[in-house]
Motif scaffolding. Structure first.
Motif, PDB file in Angstrom:
ATOM      1  N   ASP A  78      18.686   1.700 -19.929  1.00 37.39           N
ATOM      2  CA  ASP A  78      17.535   2.563 -19.654  1.00 37.39           C
ATOM      3  C   ASP A  78      16.359   1.737 -19.135  1.00 37.39           C
ATOM      4  N   LYS A  79      16.090   0.613 -19.777  1.00 41.89           N
ATOM      5  CA  LYS A  79      15.003  -0.266 -19.331  1.00 41.89           C
ATOM      6  C   LYS A  79      15.298  -0.858 -17.953  1.00 41.89           C
ATOM      7  N   ALA A  80      16.553  -1.226 -17.742  1.00 40.35           N
ATOM      8  CA  ALA A  80      16.948  -1.784 -16.451  1.00 40.35           C
ATOM      9  C   ALA A  80      16.771  -0.758 -15.344  1.00 40.35           C
ATOM     10  N   LEU A  81      17.185   0.471 -15.608  1.00 46.93           N
ATOM     11  CA  LEU A  81      17.080   1.520 -14.597  1.00 46.93           C
ATOM     12  C   LEU A  81      15.629   1.874 -14.276  1.00 46.93           C
ATOM     13  N   THR A  82      14.768   1.800 -15.273  1.00 45.76           N
ATOM     14  CA  THR A  82      13.345   2.072 -15.037  1.00 45.76           C
ATOM     15  C   THR A  82      12.797   1.121 -13.981  1.00 45.76           C
ATOM     16  N   ILE A  83      13.130  -0.163 -14.123  1.00 44.32           N
ATOM     17  CA  ILE A  83      12.665  -1.160 -13.154  1.00 44.32           C
ATOM     18  C   ILE A  83      13.337  -0.960 -11.802  1.00 44.32           C
ATOM     19  N   ALA A  84      14.658  -0.746 -11.823  1.00 46.06           N
ATOM     20  CA  ALA A  84      15.402  -0.598 -10.569  1.00 46.06           C
ATOM     21  C   ALA A  84      14.896   0.587  -9.747  1.00 46.06           C
TER      22      ALA A  84
END
Length: 592
Positions: A470-476
């Protein structure tokens, strides 16, 4: 003298302080001789052996190529056995060689895998690949399984390594292979799994009954290796002791001919696993091989395509890839590091580029490697670095050790059953599965229900992995519009695959917690006649989140409505233990 010692200690302190905890140095600083790649992968086999792709592989640092995707269902028509590229002499033909309906590993009972035209087509392509290796300066390895048997392999086997007829068959095939495919440097053989099998010493085979496996398999491997060595003095036969127990591999090593045999080892006895590389078995076997002068290839995932994430090919986990390769590299003296699954070089693959960075500098730190990796992304490189760190951590947190069925995460069905969650184990009748893999995987049982705490452990670990994604996707998603054009397709595909995986992990998380909460509430009713408000409210909230995650209320909606109206009836209807239904594919770990 005091000044000298003080200076030395101070120097050590400075070095220690300048070395980041998350960027360990290689103790060996070894630059292995063989860097073995493989064009194409089971999930993406159609990568052409062109000048362009060969040069990309060379520029990435590879100097040796496996010539074929040796995988059970022969993806893309790739050969799996010697018999797939050679006409079998009449004196060696068995029923399985002329009737594919006896073999359950070909995908269709009407598919004959060894017609003359299919053998000819594979042979033509193999010749082309050999020529490409010569042209571009690569060493070459042909990978096959032997002895070939029908699948599933029920004993007595159609071929047995203790049979002189079987040994003659394979020495003849190796001689014919060398004659027809001149220029192949090495052979790589596995003797268990995927149309290759060995008799058990307690089975019905009169030749093998009571004879330890290490005695039988070492003789077979040595005979084939010496045959190849007699034909190609610079060549070697690498043996992959797949599916054999730790003790058997340790005993076999001492009996192998070091002049002609080498070992090609999965980096874990359980599987090649990105988050569990270079386990105790691997390290012990490397040490024993070194003692017996046997060269070793360590097998890892080097790119975005792996069996673990199949059929996904775009999930970026470069730091996890770096750590896995480094762990293998630091395990002892190696002849080489080898791709196990396959490489797709003609597209952006951060994992494969990270492998290249490691090849060029085995002592590079995590921080420096990541900085070098993201440089082509220009102004957004720092954000890309954060994204890839998080996605790597998410895959490392994923509980690969729950079950062999935890693999192929791209096939998870986010719509779970409404019966009690399980953790589907699996096992096969091989030495490794009946010994060491019981320790390597939490679940090998296919029948008994997992304990509350085991379910909870899996739930919490799936949840932690999902949180990282979830955190990774927020940045991506923040930076995707600013990704350089040449990387956009791969970047967006990675977002899409991670989004799907996130949904699947939430499904696992909800299903398990709903099951455990229902069990707690049944216990509460039995002991006190009522349920705790906190448990009831949490369950309602979970069911609502589950509906949102599935994108439909068809399955969970009726359960939530019943919970709102009649708790007792809900608990008697939903998340109850039951038999396996077969309504969800094997890769849905929590649904029976």
């Amino acid at each position: 003298m005091k000044i000298t010692i003080y200076t030395l200690v101070l120097s050590l302190i400075i070095v220690s302080c300048n070395t980041k905890n998350n960027t360990p140095k290689s103790f060996l600083s070894q630059d292995v001789e063989y860097k073995v790649g493989l064009l194409g992968a089971p999930s993406y086999p159609d990568v052409e052996w062109t000048d362009e792709n060969m040069e990309i592989m060379k520029n990435l640092g590879f100097n040796t190529m496996q010539l074929n995707i040796a995988w059970g269902y022969r993806p893309g028509g790739n050969p799996l056995n010697l018999e797939d590229v050679l006409e079998l002499p009449e004196q060696f033909k068995l029923p399985i060689d002329i009737d594919s309906t006896l073999n359950k590993n070909v995908g269709s009972s009407k598919t004959f895998i060894r017609t003359s035209d299919k053998i000819s087509a594979r042979a033509k392509e193999l010749t082309h690949r050999i020529e490409m290796c010569k042209k571009h300066g690569f060493r070459s390895i042909f990978h096959f399984g032997a002895p070939f048997v029908a699948y599933p392999a029920n004993e007595p086997l159609s071929q047995c390594i203790s049979s002189e007829h079987t040994i003659n068959r394979y020495t003849t095939l190796i001689k014919n292979f060398h004659k027809e495919f001149s220029g192949v440097d090495d052979l790589l053989i596995y003797t268990y799994d995927q149309n290759a099998w060995l008799c058990s010493e307690y089975g019905p085979c009169e030749r093998c009954h009571g004879v330890p496996l290490d005695e039988r398999v070492s003789k077979f491997v040595n005979t084939l290796a010496k045959t190849w060595k007699s034909l190609n003095n610079d060549g070697r036969l690498w043996w992959e002791p797949w599916e054999i127990s730790a003790g058997q591999t340790f005993s076999t090593v001492e009996k192998l001919d070091s002049e002609s045999v080498g070992l090609s080892l999965h980096s874990s006895i359980a599987e090649v696993q990105i988050a569990i590389p270079a386990d105790r078995w691997f390290r012990n076997l490397v040490n024993l091989a070194n003692e017996n002068n046997l060269p070793v290839l360590g097998e890892v995932w080097m790119g975005g395509a792996t069996e673990e994430v199949e059929p996904y090919i775009n999930i970026p986990t470069p730091l996890a890839t770096l750590k896995a390769i480094r762990a293998v590299n630091n395990s002892g003296k190696l002849k080489g590091i080898k791709e196990y699954y396959g490489n797709i070089p003609n597209r952006e693959d951060p994992n494969l580029r990270m492998t290249s960075i490691f090849f060029s500098n085995p002592d590079i730190s995590n921080e420096d490697a990541l900085k070098k990796l993201v440089k082509p992304y220009g102004a957004i490189s720092n954000k890309v670095s954060e994204y890839w760190e998080l996605s790597s951590e998410a895959i490392e947190l994923y509980p690969w050790d729950i079950s062999w069925n935890s693999r192929e995460i791209g096939r998870i069905d986010p719509i779970h059953l409404m019966s009690a969650a399980t953790l589907k184990g699996v096992s096969w009748e091989t030495p490794s599965w009946q010994s060491n893999r019981r320790a390597g995987f939490m679940r090998t049982s296919e029948t008994e229900d997992p304990h509350f705490w085991m379910l909870e452990d899996a739930q919490l670990r799936f949840q932690k992995s999902a949180e990282k994604i979830d955190k990774a996707l927020t940045i991506a998603n923040e930076i995707k519009d600013n990704v350089p054009n040449e990387f956009k397709d791969s970047f967006n595909a990675g977002i899409s695959e991670l989004t799907s995986l996130h949904k699947a992990l939430l499904s696992y998380t909800y299903h398990i917690r709903e099951t455990n909460l229902s069990a707690l509430m049944r216990s509460s009713l039995e002991q006190t006649g009522k349920v705790k408000d906190a448990n009831l409210n949490e369950l309602k909230s979970l069911l609502q989140k589950d509906i949102e995650n599935q994108g439909t209320s068809e399955f969970v909606g009726p359960a939530l409505e019943l919970l709102e109206s009649d708790i007792n009836q809900f608990l008697g209807t939903y998340f109850q233990p039951g038999p396996f239904t077969g309504k969800r594919q094997v890769w849905s770990v929590t649904s029976k």
